[in-house]
Structures are given as structure tokens and as C-alpha cells.
Design an enzyme around this catalytic site. Structure first.
Site, short mmCIF file in Angstrom:
data_model
loop_
_atom_site.label_atom_id
_atom_site.label_comp_id
_atom_site.label_asym_id
_atom_site.label_seq_id
_atom_site.Cartn_x
_atom_site.Cartn_y
_atom_site.Cartn_z
N SER A 1 103.21 24.33 41.56
CA SER A 1 103.64 25.60 42.14
C SER A 1 104.55 26.37 41.19
CB SER A 1 104.37 25.36 43.45
OG SER A 1 104.78 26.59 44.01
N ASP A 2 104.25 27.64 41.05
CA ASP A 2 105.19 28.54 40.40
C ASP A 2 106.44 28.63 41.27
OD1 ASP A 2 106.02 30.57 38.52
OD2 ASP A 2 105.60 32.04 40.07
N LYS A 3 107.60 28.77 40.65
CA LYS A 3 108.84 28.83 41.43
C LYS A 3 109.05 30.20 42.06
CE LYS A 3 112.84 29.52 39.45
NZ LYS A 3 113.34 30.75 40.15
#
Length: 887
Positions: free
Chosen positions: A328-330
């Protein structure tokens, strides 16, 4: 135009290279010539398949090929009715697949965001607004707050200009823009004298020379690189292809063997035997399976859409159920991409601020109790400074039903902080201002208050510490530096706040006023906080055996701090992009499992990380919203883009789009994916015994040299009526309680386990064997061919109806508390009985299918047989459960 390192050039060097004039802009004639040379400022549209090709593609399945071959043979033999029915079955399968694919594409079209449609430029010495697609290299473009930047620019002016670049770099904090040339070897996010297409102006004004348009912009380069990324096949497609080839091989082998046996050892005419073999092939082919799989997947698509997840193609629904790692991208995914004040540091205590995002919901606390600004003058002054020394606006957007800001996110969160105070805070009127400047790293305002004029000051703590020291030699700098470090270790960006009071004669402030009389008030720690629901979703993912790995462009310390808050293990620390660059693909594959946090990553790093996980046999979901995420989104087994804040490029690259940008929605989609996969397996477990039973009866009839119990047309009726009624019920079966407690299935798990194969063979033999014995009994008696066909047809169908209730629960008892939870099972059973009455008693159906009416008492045999099948399989499930427990 050759590749240049534009950030290394001065403004005048850029002007010379692009043959333009900063004061006059381009001439219109020159702009037209450059449009011809460079093309319009648009991203190339991805190549879309024509509608006819999409339709034809639905028939690219080995089982469909066998059906088409059967249609050709029946046509050659002159059995046109059989040919038409087989062709219609194939056509229906194709139409279902085509309609579902189109429906998903149309849903996605509704949430696309376009690039900036217009731009303010200087042409022929005059400012004018033009459509952004007509911008060319050398144009002079003017920018103001809120503008979406339509091209890549080398900035030539920047008045307190801040740009929000998270779509390109993944970082939530705005970038202060500068004008001086920079060194060559620096990352995209550090090229502060450039402005990039697809980003937006958060504050200040500026102008720049267009250095790249369309596909040559940084956004365009990433868009182009997506096409070079190899897209992996979904597990379901891989499994069904293997399954289809296996079934086709078995059909071909059995058909050839049956033909040879019947031709040489039994007294069949060639045409009759060929028709019997076609009937055998049609019996064994699960014609309804492609259609029912499409229906189950389509229902999954609809369910996910109801849960705010739009899926672009049907197999991706099932892929979610197989996911073992979510990368996941933050920014914007695990976090809200909305800066939020987390702590207020006073001299003697640290206050906590609840709530997240720009919504003014939450409060200021100390030791879990409300801490009122009415009781603490210093806190009140900090809050007042935050809302007064501020150039942003906070508002509620009626269209999106969200709180939003215009301006810098850091200043926006200070407005939200002021709204959370127990006593209302309203900004003072500003009569003089020192705007924020990246060179000075502070901002100051002067406002009338009571019988004095007060100057509020906010900015980098170290700059304010030096001002406080200049005003007071006893200022406790070390103490405040320790407090600042404590906040920074939590991943927070720290802002210092101070004030100075003047008499009313002071009307204007300048930088010289900042180094005497300064009273330091405190620190505010801000960060882009985790979504509360994301914390819960991460925990649930880990309980389901799914690893969550955070990949971000943010700094290592911030990433680790966010990871800790989310509950992601940070024991191994974080692997940074520069460290990834130094590793070979093999070395990266060896270490990728050790880390859950990856910081300061580039688009190439993200794609390599996904590949590395896939080499370890993981099924990888990649989430993201920025252009920088797009190549990895495409490479992943399932790419998940954000619908609200996601860029156009990321949506095009992904297989799924989250309408609400919520990580928790991904977990819901994974649950739905597992439910869909379980129901697909149950469907196969249910349908194949129908084919197995018919195949067994027909094959044994050929071996015994008896009259065939069913015609090819009757076999098609059985297969399709079971698929469109009974199989449909399985699509609505709810998630079994144990499903989310088990680990994801291994990547190479076959569609049918050994137990499933055993069950299919067992049920096929029970239904087929029982039907065969009854068929032989009828053949020995004085019954018409039509009567035998009708009874055989009804016996197989009714037995399958009872078997449906066995299959609804895989190994647990069918008669349980949830027996009535799926009413569809009872509705379709009723519909099936109606259809069987229809084919048995309606005259034109008797003529078309070769059936005949039977006495009411004749129905006892099919129903008694069906009940017997149900209890035999329940006994088998009981024995199998006990065997599995012992293992």
C-alpha cells in the site's frame, strides 16, 4: 527535442534553449509551428479493442471450441435443431461475458478526472487564456493558487509559491518552489525550480517556461512506461485454462475410445454411433459453467460496487480473494492525505489533539480530559496565532460532502485545530504581513488586539529558537530542542509559534522586528495521520494471513512512525529507495520478505518490489493514487487505485478503483473475493457431477449396447437448466465464518483439490449409477423411448436439486442454523420444478425434446432417489470431517 536536465539551467539558459522571450512570450505563428513539431499537450489514449473483438474474445475457451465442433458435426449429420440449440448456448455465454465487461468499463468512465482544461499564457506580448492542449515548449504560463499545472515548467517567478506534488512523488507535504539552478543528481521531489504536470498550486503565485508537454512530461513518461510493464494473468484465468484443457483432453479421449468400442464391438450404425458420441461429449462438457462463473463474478462486481470498489474486469474479483500481500502507498491510502495537528507542546506539558483530517471534529486533551483554552492563556495564544498567521481557507464542499482547504495543507490543519478548541477561536484582522518564504522559513502577521498591536509568528522551530535567544539570553533552547526531537520521532512535522506585542503606533512589520521582544509560545506537531479505519483493516488483514507492506516516497522516520501507528511490524526498520537501487533482482527477492516498510521509493523501486514478491509466489495487490504508483499498479496481480484523489494515470493502470479512497474498502473487497472464490469452487463441485452422471450413463449404455437414455438435446436441457437455476443459488451463499481466519491459498493451488475430485466422482457414480440401474429396469420393461427419456431426465435433475443443499456448505452439516439464510436456493428449486413440469407436460416441449407426460405417482422415484443422494453425501461429509480432524 533532446533530453535536458532543465533543473540545472539558469532561467536565461532555459530561455535561450527554447528560443522564447520571457517578456513577450511566443508569437502565435511560432506556437502553431511547434504544435506541428511536438503535437498537442495531451496524454496518448490507451489503445482500446474494437467492440467486435471484445465480443469474439468471449469465445476463446477450449470448452467452447468443443461445443462449436459438436455444432458443426450435428449440422453435417443434418440434425439442425441440435445445431441451433448448441449454437444458442454458445452465443448466450458470449453475450453474458461481453455485457459484463462493458458494464465494468462504463462504471469506471464515470469517475475519471481530466487534466487542467485551460491555462493563462503570454503570447505576442499579451496575456490570454487558451486550452491547455495547445500549450507548446517555450510558452510562458502563469500560475495562481488552486491551479492544476498542465505541463512541465522551468519556473521564472515564484512568489511564496508552494506546490502539492503528492500525485507525482507520493509526499503529502507541499514543496516550496525556488528559482536558482540545482545540482544534476537529485530526485524528482527535490527539483524545486520545476513545476510538473498533474500537480497543483497550493499557495502563492508564479510563472514558468514550458519545457515539456504531453507524453514528454514526467507524468507522460510514467504513463508510457506502464505499457512496457508485463501484466500477469489472474489466478482464476490460469486455473480455468488448465482445468478447461484437462476436461477437453478427457472428453476427447473418452469420445474416441467410445467410438472405437461401439464401432468394432457393438452393432451401431456409424451415424447413430457418431450422434451417441456427440451426446457423450455434450454430456461431459459443463456448458453452463462459463455462464455461471460469469454470473458469480458479475454479482461479486456488483457487491463490490455497493461497497465503493469498482472492478474493471470480472476475473479480478476472484484475484482479490487470493491476495497474500497488500503493498500500500501511504499517502492518501493508509493516511488521509490531509495534514492534521497531533500534539501541542507547551513548556510544562504535551497536549493531544483528537480527530483526523480537515473535518473540525475532535478536541484538545491532557491526560484524556478536555484541556480548555479558556483556562490556559498560552494555549489560546498558540491557537489564535495559528488561525491569524495563515493564508489558507477551510470550507465544507457540498458536492463532495467533505471538508476541504485552499492553500497550504500545513496552514489548513491549523485552521481545523482552531475549530477544535473548547472556546471558539476567530482570526484577528491583519494589517501587516511578512509572507512565508522558503529562504527564511517563517511567516509573521501584525494585528490590532485590545489596546495594542500583536505580531504572531510561526515557522521552523530552529529559526524561532534563535529569535527567542536573541530576545532572552536565558531562553531554554536545549529543553525545547528535546521536545521538538520527541515530536519528530513520532513522525511529526514540527512548527514553532511565537508572538511579540507592540503599541498601536506600530503599523508595519519587517524582518528586523523579529529579533527582540519575542515570546516563544510552544510547538505544534502535525502529520498526515493514518485513517482510523485503516488501522482496523490492517489488523484484520494480518488476522487473515495477509501481509501489509507500506511503500512510500516519504522519509524513513515518518514511514516507520506511521507504520507503528497502523500496527505494521517495523522491527526490521525500513528499506530505502537508494538501498533498493543497490540490490540486484535476486538480492531484492531474498530480503523483500524481511521488511514491511519501504521509504523514499521511486516508481521503478515500487515495480521491482512487486516483482520481487511475485517471484516468492505471492499474489500481490498494490494500492496507490499517484502517477508514481501507476507502473507498479499495472505489474501487480491486482492494482487498486483511488477514485477521489487518484490520478487519471493510476486509474487506467489499476484493475480496481476505490470510490471512497479507503483502505478498509480493500479488506472488504478481499472478503468478497474469498467468498466469490469459495462459491466458484462450490459451483464446480455442484455442476460437474451432473456431467459426470450423464457421461457415466451414456458411456455404460454404449458399452452395454443398449438404447441411449438421453438425446444430445435432452442432455443440453439438463446441463443448462441446472446451471441457470440451481447453480445460480450458490452465487448468493454468504461467507462462511472460518473463511477470513485461514491463510491465503498458495498461488499454485489447483481449482479442484483431491477431496473435491473424490466428491465429484462419488456423486457422479451415485447419481449416474442409480439412474443407469433404473434405466436398465425400464429398458427391460414395456416402456416407450419417450417415457424412458423423460424419467431419466427428471431423475438426474431432481437428484441434483437435492445435491445443491449438500454443496451449500463445503464440509459442515447442511442442516444447520444458516439453512434458511439463502432464500434464493429455495426459489430456484421451485423454478427448477416448474421447468421440469414444463418440459414434461407442455405439448410443444414434448415434440421439441422428445419427452412425454408421466403419471403423478411416477414423480415419487426421482424425489426418493434425490433424498437418498442428499443423506448419502451428508454421511460422507461426516466421515470426511472426522478423517480431516485426525490429520
Amino acid at each position: 527535442m533532446e533530453e535536458r536536465q532543465w533543473h540545472t539551467l539558469s532561467i536565461h539558459e532555459t530561455e535561450d534553449h527554447l528560443d522564447t522571450d520571457i517578456d513577450q512570450g511566443l508569437r502565435e505563428e511560432t506556437a502553431k509551428e511547434r504544435i506541428e513539431q511536438h503535437g498537442k499537450n495531451v496524454l496518448p489514449e490507451p489503445k482500446k479493442d474494437p467492440k467486435w473483438l471484445k465480443f469474439v474474445r468471449q469465445f476463446n475457451d477450449v470448452l467452447i471450441y468443443v461445443l462449436l465442433a459438436a455444432a458443426v458435426i450435428t449440422a453435417v449429420l443434418g440434425y439442425w435443431y441440435d445445431t441451433i440449440v448448441i449454437a444458442l448456448v454458445v452465443l448466450i455465454i458470449g453475450i453474458i461475458g461481453y455485457l459484463q465487461e462493458n458494464k465494468a468499463e462504463q462504471a469506471l468512465e464515470g469517475i475519471k478526472n481530466m487534466l487542467s482544461p485551460s491555462a493563462l499564457v503570454r503570447r505576442d506580448g499579451k496575456r490570454k487564456e487558451i486550452e491547455a492542449e495547445y500549450l507548446v515548449p517555450g510558452d510562458i504560463v502563469y500560475l495562481k493558487p488552486g491551479d492544476k499545472i498542465p505541463v512541465d515548467l522551468r519556473l521564472i517567478t515564484a512568489e511564496n509559491m508552494k506546490v502539492e506534488e503528492s500525485a507525482l512523488t507520493g509526499e503529502a507535504i507541499t514543496v516550496d518552489k525556488t528559482l536558482d539552478p540545482l545540482e544534476e543528481k537529485i530526485g524528482l521531489g527535490d527539483r524545486t525550480n520545476l513545476a510538473f504536470s498533474g500537480t497543483s498550486v497550493a499557495a502563492g503565485t508564479g510563472s514558468g517556461i514550458v519545457i515539456a508537454t504531453g507524453s514528454k512530461t514526467e507524468l507522460g513518461k510514467i504513463n508510457a512506461s506502464i505499457a512496457e510493464v508485463e501484466k500477469v494473468q489472474t489466478p482464476l484465468i490460469q486455473q480455468t485454462q488448465r482445468f478447461g484443457k484437462t476436461v477437453a483432453s478427457v472428453i476427447a479421449g473418452v469420445a474416441v475410445f467410445a467410438f472405437i468400442f461401439g464401432y468394432f464391438l457393438r452393432d451401431y450404425e456409424t451415424a447413430e454411433l457418431l450422434l451417441a458420441v456427440i451426446g457423450l461429449a455434450v454430456a461431459v462438457i459443463p456448458e453452463g459453467l462459463p455462464a455461471i462463473i460469469s454470473i458469480i463474478l458479475a454479482l461479486g462486481v456488483r457487491q463490490m460496487a455497493d461497497n465503493k470498489a469498482i472492478v474493471k474486469n470480472l476475473p479480478s474479483v476472484e484475484t482479490l480473494g487470493a491476495v497474500s500481500v497488500i503493498c500500500s502507498d501511504k499517502t492518501g491510502t493508509l493516511t488521509k492525505n490531509e495534514m492534521t495537528a497531533q500534539n501541542i507542546q507547551l513548556a510544562d506539558r504535551t497536549l493531544r489533539v483528537t480527530g483526523s483530517g480537515y473535518a473540525p471534529e475532535g478536541r484538545i486533551e491532557f491526560e484524556n480530559d478536555v484541556y480548555s483554552n479558556k483556562q490556559d492563556e498560552i494555549l489560546n495564544e498558540i491557537l489564535l496565532a495559528g488561525v491569524t498567521c495563515n493564508d489558507s481557507d477551510l470550507f465544507f464542499d457540498e458536492e463532495s460532502k467533505q471538508w476541504m482547504i485552499t492553500g497550504d495543507p500545513t496552514e489548513g490543519c491549523l485552521l481545523t485545530l482552531g475549530e477544535k478548541a473548547e472556546e471558539s477561536i476567530r482570526p484577528l484582522r491583519v494589517i501587516s504581513k511578512i509572507p512565508f518564504d522558503s529562504a527564511h522559513k517563517y511567516m509573521a502577521t501584525l494585528s490590532p488586539r485590545d489596546e495594542a498591536h500583536v505580531m504572531y509568528l510561526k515557522g521552523a522551530p530552529d529559526r524561532l529558537f534563535s529569535m527567542a535567544e536573541a530576545s532572552d539570553s536565558n531562553f531554554p533552547t536545549e529543553m525545547w530542542e528535546e521536545k521538538m526531537t520527541d515530536l519528530a520521532k513520532k513522525g511529526q512535522r514540527v512548527i514553532g509559534v511565537a508572538k511579540r506585542t507592540f503599541n498601536t503606533s506600530k503599523e508595519k512589520i519587517d524582518h528586523d522586528d523579529l529579533y527582540e521582544g519575542i515570546e516563544f509560545l510552544g510547538l505544534i506537531g502535525i502529520m498526515d495521520p493514518p485513517r482510523p479505519e485503516a488501522i482496523e483493516a490492517v489488523n484484520e488483514c494480518q488476522s487473515a494471513g495477509i501481509q501489509v507492506k507500506m511503500i512510500t516516497g516519504d522519509h524513513k522516520e515518518t514511514a516507520i512512525a506511521i507504520g507503528n501507528e497502523l500496527g505494521i511490524s517495523t522491527e526490521a526498520g525500513a528499506l530505502q529507495g537508494t538501498e533498493i537501487d543497490d540490490l540486484t533482482d535476486e538480492e531484492l527477492a531474498d530480503v523483500v520478505g524481511q521488511y514491511n516498510i519501504f521509504a523514499r521509493t521511486s516508481p521503478e523501486n515500487k515495480t521491482r518490489l512487486v516483482k520481487a514478491l511475485q517471484t516468492q509466489d505471492h499474489i500481490v495487490a498494490m494500492t496507490g493514487d499517484g502517477v508514481n504508483d501507476a507502473p507498479a499498479l499495472r505489474r501487480a496481480d491486482i492494482g487498486v487505485a483511488m477514485g477521489i484523489k487518484g490520478t487519471e494515470v493510476s486509474k487506467e493502470a489499476a484493475e480496481m478503483v476505490l470510490v471512497d479512497d479507503n483502505f478498509n474498502t480493500i479488506f472488504k473487497a478481499v472478503k468478497e473475493g474469498r467468498r466469490v472464490y469459495d462459491n466458484l469452487k462450490k459451483t464446480i463441485l455442484f455442476i460437474l457431477p451432473t456431467n459426470g452422471a450423464q457421461g457415466f450413463v451414456l458411456l455404460m449404455s454404449i458399452f452395454l449396447g443398449t438404447q441411449l437414455p438421453l438425446t444430445a438435446l435432452q442432455i443440453l436441457w439438463v446441463n443448462m437448466v441446472v446451471a441457470i437455476t440451481l447453480s445460480f443459488a450458490i452465487a448468493f451463499e454468504p461467507l462462511e465464518p472460518s473463511t477470513m481466519k485461514r491463510a491465503p491459498r498458495p498461488k499454485k493451488t489447483p481449482l479442484l483439490s483431491r477431496y473435491y475430485i473424490f466428491r465429484i466422482l462419488l456423486v457422479s457414480l451415485i447419481i449416474g449409477g442409480g439412474t443407469l440401474v433404473y434405466n436398465l429396469y425400464m429398458n427391460a420393461g414395456d416402456y416407450s423411448v419417450e417415457y424412458i427419456h423423460t424419467m431419466t431426465l427428471n431423475t438426474i435433475v431432481i437428484a441434483q436439486m437435492f445435491h445443491l443443499f449438500n454443496v451449500r456448505v463445503e464440509t459442515e452439516p447442511a442442516l444447520n442454523r444458516s439453512f434458511f439464510e439463502n432464500p434464493i436456493a429455495f426459489y430456484v428449486s421451485g423454478a427448477l420444478i416448474v421447468l421440469q413440469l414444463f418440459i414434461t407436460y407442455v405439448p410443444f416441449m414434448n415434440t421439441a425434446f422428445g419427452t412425454t407426460p408421466i403419471a403423478a405417482s411416477d414423480w415419487i422415484i426421482p424425489f426418493v432417489f434425490g433424498i437418498a443422494v442428499f443423506f448419502i453425501i451428508e454421511l460422507e461429509k461426516l466421515i470426511s470431517r472426522n478423517v480431516m480432524k485426525r490429520k
